[in-house]
Design an enzyme around this catalytic site. Structure first.
Site, PDB file in Angstrom:
ATOM      1  N   SER A 146     -28.017  35.863  16.950  1.00 26.87           N
ATOM      2  CA  SER A 146     -28.252  37.301  16.930  1.00 26.87           C
ATOM      3  C   SER A 146     -26.979  38.015  17.360  1.00 26.87           C
ATOM      4  CB  SER A 146     -29.442  37.644  17.830  1.00 26.87           C
ATOM      5  OG  SER A 146     -29.742  39.023  17.778  1.00 26.87           O
ATOM      6  N   THR A 147     -26.996  38.710  18.495  1.00 24.04           N
ATOM      7  CA  THR A 147     -25.826  39.464  18.944  1.00 24.04           C
ATOM      8  C   THR A 147     -24.615  38.552  19.068  1.00 24.04           C
ATOM      9  OG1 THR A 147     -27.328  40.860  20.231  1.00 24.04           O
ATOM     10  CG2 THR A 147     -24.968  41.028  20.713  1.00 24.04           C
ATOM     11  N   ASP A 188     -35.721  34.191  20.580  1.00 22.54           N
ATOM     12  CA  ASP A 188     -36.106  33.702  19.263  1.00 22.54           C
ATOM     13  C   ASP A 188     -35.577  32.289  19.039  1.00 22.54           C
ATOM     14  OD1 ASP A 188     -37.107  33.662  16.647  1.00 22.54           O
ATOM     15  OD2 ASP A 188     -35.236  34.468  15.828  1.00 22.54           O
ATOM     16  N   HIS A 220     -30.122  37.613  12.970  1.00 24.09           N
ATOM     17  CA  HIS A 220     -30.786  38.908  13.108  1.00 24.09           C
ATOM     18  C   HIS A 220     -29.839  40.002  12.615  1.00 24.09           C
ATOM     19  CE1 HIS A 220     -33.162  37.085  16.751  1.00 24.09           C
ATOM     20  NE2 HIS A 220     -33.489  36.543  15.600  1.00 24.09           N
ATOM     21  N   MET A 231     -29.402  37.895  21.956  1.00 24.66           N
ATOM     22  CA  MET A 231     -30.359  38.375  22.953  1.00 24.66           C
ATOM     23  C   MET A 231     -31.755  37.872  22.629  1.00 24.66           C
ATOM     24  SD  MET A 231     -30.889  42.363  21.810  1.00 24.66           S
ATOM     25  CE  MET A 231     -32.307  42.558  22.889  1.00 24.66           C
TER      26      MET A 231
END
Length: 364
Positions: A179-180, A303, A206, A300
């Protein structure tokens, strides 16, 4: 208190962003109209986080970001238009050191702030806790501070040397969640892999829908692997990496021709999309655990942690990015805390570890 610098050439956007952030008592906000003003604020305001528009006069967002990362590195969230050009600029910004991005609201911006505000606040809060790599552009930073003197680059972390037993040969999949900070991490993972890497690689990054296509194109230009965005049922093949389309979920299914990757509507039971948990669980329906390798990198939230912990418990191999290299040690950290990480590996060594885990018959 988190000090946030909002940089945008639009007076309306500066006002709206400032109002949204100022509603949270944790934030102190200052503004800048362009990149030049932002650079002047680096020492005067000393922001903890910067939101930075991509398109600005005099000095655009990429030029400003480039200077920030050398002059006084701090977490930057890019504000980008949802266009092909905006997506390309955003991916370049992430390569330059931005930790995250947020698509700029379209149309009547003021009417969309109720929906957009919590997203912006969440991104800024996450960025404030992000870890910037200490070695990122170290030589240029030292030159900027003391002029002319160069510094040795920090040596990469030592290779992970634990002996492992490779999974059996035959069909297998590599499942990646991030993600991030994910796009640069994906570059570090995929770029060292050979064109004939024997297992297909599926990636749940993401990201909104307008950005995953350009991400696949960018990665494909950097890697020996063929990199594709999944927009329709696609047969899985060796030597390929498949990027899940944004704002949807990526799942594995089986057709008479073999395993396929499919994009399906996002499931509200999963809070992040494309969902790593859903991807892993779908793959476990069609392959035994010891034919799967799961990887969680910077991001973050949690998941993928639950599904990969289950995969590990059933005999699958799992890798979590080590805390010292993760921009945000959320997803991989949750996997480690759940006891589901077979290996905890610094980012520069994950590709090496993966190649030791996957049978290399096709690479011989």
């Amino acid at each position: 208190m988190i000090k946030v610098l909002v940089v945008d050439d639009s007076a309306l956007v500066r006002k709206l962003f400032s109002q949204v952030l100022a509603e949270d008592s944790d934030f102190t906000v200052e503004v800048a109209r362009n990149g030049l003003e932002a650079l002047a604020q680096l020492e005067a305001f000393m922001p903890d986080v910067i939101t930075l528009d991509v398109q600005m006069p005099q000095m655009n967002g990429l030029q400003c970001l480039d200077r920030i990362m050398v002059q006084r590195p701090c977490p930057v969230v890019m504000v980008s238009s949802v266009t092909a050009e905006g997506a390309e600029a955003t991916l370049e910004a992430l390569r330059l050191g931005a930790v995250d991005f947020v698509p700029k609201p379209t149309g009547a911006v003021s009417l969309r702030m109720q929906e957009f505000g919590p997203i912006l606040t969440g991104k800024v809060r996450t960025a404030a806790a992000a870890r910037l790599p200490a070695s990122h552009r170290l030589r240029e930073r030292v030159q900027f501070k003391i002029g002319g003197t160069t510094a040795k680059r920090r040596a990469p972390p030592a290779a992970d040397t634990v002996d492992v037993a490779a999974p059996p040969g035959g069909d297998g999949l590599v499942l990646v969640g991030t993600s991030t900070g994910g796009p640069p991490a994906l570059e570090a993972l995929l770029e060292p892999l050979p064109a004939d890497f024997p297992w297909p690689i599926l990636v749940a990054q993401h990201m909104p829908a307008g950005f995953t296509g350009p991400l696949a194109k960018r990665l494909g230009g950097l890697c020996a692997l063929t990199v594709l965005e999944v927009t329709q049922p696609t047969r899985l093949q060796a030597g390929c990496a498949y990027i899940g389309r944004g704002d949807a979920d990526l799942v594995v299914s089986r057709r008479p021709s073999g395993l396929v990757a499919m994009t399906v509507p996002s499931n509200p039971d999963y809070p992040w999309h494309p969902s790593t948990d859903r991807l892993v669980r779908s793959a476990m329906q069609y392959l035994p655990a010891d034919h799967l390798v799961g990887i969680l990198m910077t991001g973050m939230g949690n998941d993928g942690a639950e599904a990969l912990a289950s995969l590990r418990a059933q005999g699958g191999a799992t890798i979590a990015e080590a805390e010292e290299t993760a921009i945000v040690w959320g997803m991989p950290g949750e996997l480690v805390r759940a006891g589901g990480a077979a290996y905890v590996v610094p980012l520069p060594n994950i590709a090496q570890r993966l190649q030791r885990l996957v049978p290399h018959a096709a690479c011989s």
